[in-house]
Design an enzyme around this catalytic site. Structure first.
Site, PDB file in Angstrom:
ATOM      1  N   PHE A 113      -8.737 -35.803  68.813  1.00  0.00           N
ATOM      2  CA  PHE A 113      -7.293 -35.957  68.979  1.00  0.00           C
ATOM      3  C   PHE A 113      -6.565 -36.098  67.652  1.00  0.00           C
ATOM      4  CE2 PHE A 113      -8.202 -40.432  68.420  1.00  0.00           C
ATOM      5  CZ  PHE A 113      -7.021 -40.987  67.938  1.00  0.00           C
ATOM      6  N   LYS A 114      -7.280 -36.483  66.593  1.00  0.00           N
ATOM      7  CA  LYS A 114      -6.630 -36.659  65.290  1.00  0.00           C
ATOM      8  C   LYS A 114      -6.007 -35.356  64.786  1.00  0.00           C
ATOM      9  CE  LYS A 114      -8.166 -40.923  65.147  1.00  0.00           C
ATOM     10  NZ  LYS A 114      -9.090 -41.491  64.206  1.00  0.00           N
TER      11      LYS A 114
END
Length: 465
Positions: A113-114
């Site tokens: 998700f980063k």
């Protein structure tokens, strides 16, 4: 829009200044002077926008020192299907059963998700540095996914070098390979003999030395950088629109949490007016945040008491972004915030005031995540990684009837083969271009958890200005 330190020091600043600065001069974190408000009419107007269009609309409420045309172009260049696994929705919602969803946030280049924020941050950095004719040396700390996402977003970008600290031997083999196999000249990996909190402490200490920070042009990509957290606000709105049909409905989110950045973005979205019922904080055995939301006691743990777990990206006992929420809870009283976060810990007695912000929490263990991974595969035919499993386990405990619960996915299972094999007896699939990544040549420097050693490494690669 001006930005102020959570600790009340310094003069108000504009977005592009704090973009390159990271931590505030008084050691605090930047927050906008106010949260822009969205009403039902605005939500209705935004429903149906593409992800890039939605990102532009939200970011433009906070960024007024980049021309609109340029900001729109940066959003469009960043949030393209070809960058995010061919997914036109960028963060598609996957239904597990009635009222329970997983929001896919791991379709980016590093399968975590980063990427959602880091890809935009790289574009913003390059744009602003080009405008100013400057260079930036990024100093970051990672417990697993931030590092690779930052390095993939910054590799080869003009005017940027990355110095990434990670805990030696505490990431999965895949996570290490993603970072250490990057041989670009502007990427430097430093593996500290310690835990993530040691790395994070060094980043903060260097950032608090203003003379050194300015002379070496040090910036940050950790979620202490407001720009990164702001980019994450977008997918709360995107998830909401996919789960609802009108702005009158409410949803809840469960967020696997370590450093509190991901769920803090949800807090910002809720403060803006997004109809969020609950923000559920899911921790692993490093349950400092769960303890706070249950008891009001915030007691960060020493490195020796930070557990190494099978959801390693959450092996954090000092949640940096927590200060942003506490600043809002304390009514932006900078002196009170500073006192709290320069003490070993603190106690909030008014739990009702805390829960008024919609927070709830829960804890997951190794046995829990293995059981949840198996359950999700058997019941829903879907594989989830150990961190998402932590979130799903807590979501099943906390969800309320009639309110859709969205679990934020943190990474793809391929990044955690050992745990996945233990849970389901098989190796999870991985994208073809990442096959055999562990066998690629690696470039990493192993050093002691010593601030002076990190500074010496930076000094050897950076010319003071």
């Amino acid at each position: 829009m001006n930005y102020l330190s959570t600790r009340g020091g310094g003069a108000p600043k504009r977005f592009c200044d704090i973009l390159l600065e990271g931590l505030a001069e008084d050691g605090g974190l930047y927050l906008p002077e106010r949260y822009p408000q969205v009403d039902a009419a605005t939500l209705a107007a935004w429903r149906g926008l593409s992800y890039a269009e939605l990102a532009f609309e939200i970011l433009s409420l906070y960024i007024d020192d980049i021309p609109s045309a340029d900001l729109r172009r940066l959003c469009e260049q960043t949030y393209r299907a070809e960058v995010f696994g061919g997914q036109p929705a960028i963060t598609p919602l996957h239904r597990l059963e009635d009222g329970l969803f997983i929001e896919e946030l791991s379709n980016g280049p590093t399968l975590a998700f980063k990427d959602m924020a880091m890809q935009l941050l790289g574009a913003l950095f390059e744009y602003e540095l080009g405008r100013r004719g400057q260079q930036l040396n990024i100093l970051g700390a990672t417990s697993g996914d931030t590092g690779s996402a930052a390095e993939y977003a910054m590799r080869g970008r003009a005017g940027i070098q990355v110095f990434m600290l990670s805990p030696h031997g505490r990431m999965s083999a895949f996570q290490q390979a993603q970072m250490f196999s990057l041989l670009d000249e502007n990427i430097h990996n430093l593996a500290l003999r310690g835990v993530f909190d040691d790395a994070q402490d060094i980043v903060k200490a260097v950032s608090n030395d203003l003379a050194y920070k300015q002379s070496r042009r040090i910036g940050t990509v950790n979620s202490i950088n407001w720009a990164r957290l702001l980019a994450q606000v977008v997918y709360y709105f995107a998830g909401y629109f996919q789960a609802t049909k009108s702005g009158e409905e409410r949803v809840s989110f469960t967020v696997p949490s370590g450093n509190f950045g991901n769920v803090c973005a949800g807090h910002v979205a809720r403060q803006m007016g997004l109809p969020i019922e609950q923000l559920v904080v899911a921790t692993n055995e490093n349950d400092v945040l769960d303890e706070f939301f249950r008891s009001g006691r915030y007691a960060p743990r020493a490195a020796a008491h930070t557990h190494a777990t099978s959801s390693p990206s959450m092996d954090i006992s000092k949640a940096s972004n927590f200060e942003r929420f506490i600043a809002d809870l304390f009514g932006r009283d900078g002196a009170r915030v500073k006192a709290a976060f320069t003490a070993p810990g603190f106690q909030v007695d008014d739990l009702q005031a805390v829960r008024a912000y919609g927070f709830a929490s829960g804890r997951s263990t190794h046995a829990d995540r293995l059981a949840t991974i198996r359950l999700c595969k058997e019941r829903h035919g879907r594989l989830v990684d150990p961190h998402t499993a932590d979130g799903l386990k807590v979501a099943l405990e906390q969800r309320r009837s009639g309110v859709p619960m969205l679990v934020l996915e943190t990474a793809l299972p391929a990044k955690f083969e050992e745990t996945m094999v233990e849970a389901i007896g098989q190796t999870p699939p991985r994208p073809a271009h990442l096959a055999g990544i562990e066998r690629l040549p690696k470039r990493v420097t192993v050093i002691d958890k010593d601030e002076a050693a990190v500074r010496a490494f930076i000094d050897a690669h950076v010319d003071p200005c």
